[in-house]
Scaffold this motif. Sequence first.
Motif, mmCIF file in Angstrom:
data_model
loop_
_atom_site.group_PDB
_atom_site.id
_atom_site.type_symbol
_atom_site.label_atom_id
_atom_site.label_comp_id
_atom_site.label_asym_id
_atom_site.label_seq_id
_atom_site.Cartn_x
_atom_site.Cartn_y
_atom_site.Cartn_z
ATOM 1 N N LEU A 116 -9.745 -8.651 -1.617
ATOM 2 C CA LEU A 116 -9.695 -8.742 -0.161
ATOM 3 C C LEU A 116 -8.518 -7.937 0.384
ATOM 4 O O LEU A 116 -8.669 -7.171 1.354
ATOM 5 C CB LEU A 116 -9.572 -10.208 0.246
ATOM 6 N N ALA A 117 -7.355 -8.064 -0.245
ATOM 7 C CA ALA A 117 -6.160 -7.363 0.237
ATOM 8 C C ALA A 117 -6.321 -5.842 0.176
ATOM 9 O O ALA A 117 -5.788 -5.124 1.025
ATOM 10 C CB ALA A 117 -4.939 -7.785 -0.588
ATOM 11 N N ARG A 118 -7.055 -5.357 -0.807
ATOM 12 C CA ARG A 118 -7.166 -3.906 -0.979
ATOM 13 C C ARG A 118 -8.335 -3.302 -0.204
ATOM 14 O O ARG A 118 -8.624 -2.102 -0.351
ATOM 15 C CB ARG A 118 -7.269 -3.574 -2.467
ATOM 16 N N ALA A 119 -9.006 -4.084 0.637
ATOM 17 C CA ALA A 119 -10.103 -3.550 1.452
ATOM 18 C C ALA A 119 -9.601 -2.336 2.229
ATOM 19 O O ALA A 119 -8.543 -2.389 2.862
ATOM 20 C CB ALA A 119 -10.631 -4.619 2.397
ATOM 21 N N PRO A 120 -10.328 -1.237 2.212
ATOM 22 C CA PRO A 120 -9.827 0.018 2.811
ATOM 23 C C PRO A 120 -9.416 -0.116 4.269
ATOM 24 O O PRO A 120 -8.456 0.514 4.707
ATOM 25 C CB PRO A 120 -11.017 0.982 2.649
ATOM 26 N N GLY A 121 -10.131 -0.942 5.041
ATOM 27 C CA GLY A 121 -9.834 -1.021 6.469
ATOM 28 C C GLY A 121 -8.612 -1.840 6.819
ATOM 29 O O GLY A 121 -8.133 -1.793 7.964
ATOM 30 N N LEU A 122 -8.054 -2.599 5.856
ATOM 31 C CA LEU A 122 -6.901 -3.439 6.148
ATOM 32 C C LEU A 122 -5.626 -2.627 5.983
ATOM 33 O O LEU A 122 -4.876 -2.751 5.022
ATOM 34 C CB LEU A 122 -6.886 -4.675 5.236
ATOM 35 N N THR A 123 -5.395 -1.768 6.942
ATOM 36 C CA THR A 123 -4.235 -0.875 6.951
ATOM 37 C C THR A 123 -3.753 -0.706 8.384
ATOM 38 O O THR A 123 -4.551 -0.796 9.327
ATOM 39 C CB THR A 123 -4.582 0.491 6.353
ATOM 40 N N LEU A 124 -2.481 -0.474 8.542
ATOM 41 C CA LEU A 124 -1.913 -0.207 9.863
ATOM 42 C C LEU A 124 -1.926 1.279 10.186
ATOM 43 O O LEU A 124 -1.528 1.679 11.280
ATOM 44 C CB LEU A 124 -0.471 -0.739 9.933
ATOM 45 N N TYR A 125 -2.372 2.098 9.236
ATOM 46 C CA TYR A 125 -2.392 3.552 9.422
ATOM 47 C C TYR A 125 -3.812 4.066 9.190
ATOM 48 O O TYR A 125 -4.092 4.697 8.163
ATOM 49 C CB TYR A 125 -1.406 4.211 8.460
ATOM 50 N N PRO A 126 -4.739 3.788 10.119
ATOM 51 C CA PRO A 126 -6.147 4.180 9.911
ATOM 52 C C PRO A 126 -6.326 5.697 9.958
ATOM 53 O O PRO A 126 -5.506 6.400 10.522
ATOM 54 C CB PRO A 126 -6.856 3.498 11.078
ATOM 55 N N ARG A 163 0.831 -1.205 0.000
ATOM 56 C CA ARG A 163 0.000 0.000 0.000
ATOM 57 C C ARG A 163 0.866 1.255 0.000
ATOM 58 O O ARG A 163 1.963 1.284 0.567
ATOM 59 C CB ARG A 163 -0.903 0.018 1.238
ATOM 60 N N VAL A 164 0.327 2.307 -0.602
ATOM 61 C CA VAL A 164 1.017 3.593 -0.622
ATOM 62 C C VAL A 164 1.224 4.119 0.791
ATOM 63 O O VAL A 164 2.207 4.800 1.070
ATOM 64 C CB VAL A 164 0.219 4.608 -1.473
ATOM 65 N N ASP A 165 0.325 3.760 1.708
ATOM 66 C CA ASP A 165 0.420 4.303 3.073
ATOM 67 C C ASP A 165 1.480 3.613 3.935
ATOM 68 O O ASP A 165 1.676 3.975 5.081
ATOM 69 C CB ASP A 165 -0.944 4.254 3.781
ATOM 70 N N GLY A 166 2.162 2.600 3.394
ATOM 71 C CA GLY A 166 3.222 1.956 4.159
ATOM 72 C C GLY A 166 2.843 0.640 4.797
ATOM 73 O O GLY A 166 3.617 0.093 5.589
ATOM 74 N N THR A 167 1.674 0.089 4.460
ATOM 75 C CA THR A 167 1.242 -1.214 4.966
ATOM 76 C C THR A 167 1.468 -2.283 3.903
ATOM 77 O O THR A 167 1.155 -2.073 2.739
ATOM 78 C CB THR A 167 -0.255 -1.199 5.324
ATOM 79 N N SER A 168 2.004 -3.425 4.299
ATOM 80 C CA SER A 168 2.107 -4.589 3.422
ATOM 81 C C SER A 168 1.039 -5.595 3.842
ATOM 82 O O SER A 168 0.988 -5.993 4.999
ATOM 83 C CB SER A 168 3.488 -5.245 3.527
ATOM 84 N N VAL A 169 0.195 -5.994 2.885
ATOM 85 C CA VAL A 169 -0.868 -6.966 3.150
ATOM 86 C C VAL A 169 -0.589 -8.208 2.311
ATOM 87 O O VAL A 169 -0.435 -8.117 1.097
ATOM 88 C CB VAL A 169 -2.252 -6.396 2.777
#
Length: 277
Positions: free
Chosen positions: A267-277, A229-235
Amino acid sequence: MDELTEQFRAIVAGSPPTRIDLDALIAADRQRRRHRVWTLTGTGVAAAVATIAVVPTLVAGPGAGPGGLTLPSVGSGPSGSASLCAVPNPSASGPEPPLQTYDTVRVRPTERPDVGVPRLTTALRVALAATVPTNLMVTGTVPECDQPQFTYQAPYRSYTTIATLTRDGQRSHLDVSLRPTSVDAQADCAEAPDSRNCEVRGLGDDGVAMLSTSTDPAGGILRWVQLLRVDGTSVTVRAGNLLYGKDGAPESTAPEALLTSQELVELARAPGLTLYP
């Protein structure tokens, strides 16, 4: 301990952090390409399984008991709810892995695990309800918990979960993990279970995903997606048609994984699956 508990203890600890150029991610193809067709060939399920590490300590969130947090139920509408289950803390069979240290593309998340577990579990269940076909049943592998939920892996500073998919008597495993992206990460297929059968796909503002499928002569099929993810989370999301008992012997439970690669991407790109909410 039953088979599902053994699988839960064998939650994938994840490969070492990948490489990623954040600027390249932001400049990635901004047009969503959601329907590309690619060939499922190659080998490597057995090798991928060999990298699974047993994580001895699983940290539960604040809903681990009566009066715990209320979470959306898979397959239910906005009004549906289910309690966050208590998570077992199995005894370690060996020394606990040391804390994994690596630099990340942005400052590590400051969210406490007891907050992150219920937040990410809610996001996961909503994403599963939106992504998984209605003829598939999703169940968790925590004893006495019928829905999947995340646990926090302290040595790896990551969140992981594993679930079982069932349809017409066939079963498939599904695991999802999130961790901060390393500064050394690259949007390539170096860590795919079969790098010879791997696609790099730009997902615009969602980042860049790597998709790979590996097979083995015994009929095992593993589908793997890693989203940077651009925000720095790897899913990382994986689904396969082999389940493993406590003796480690694989059991083929379906002719193939019960989710497609495209469904894993969604599933991986679901908006809530991030470490930086």
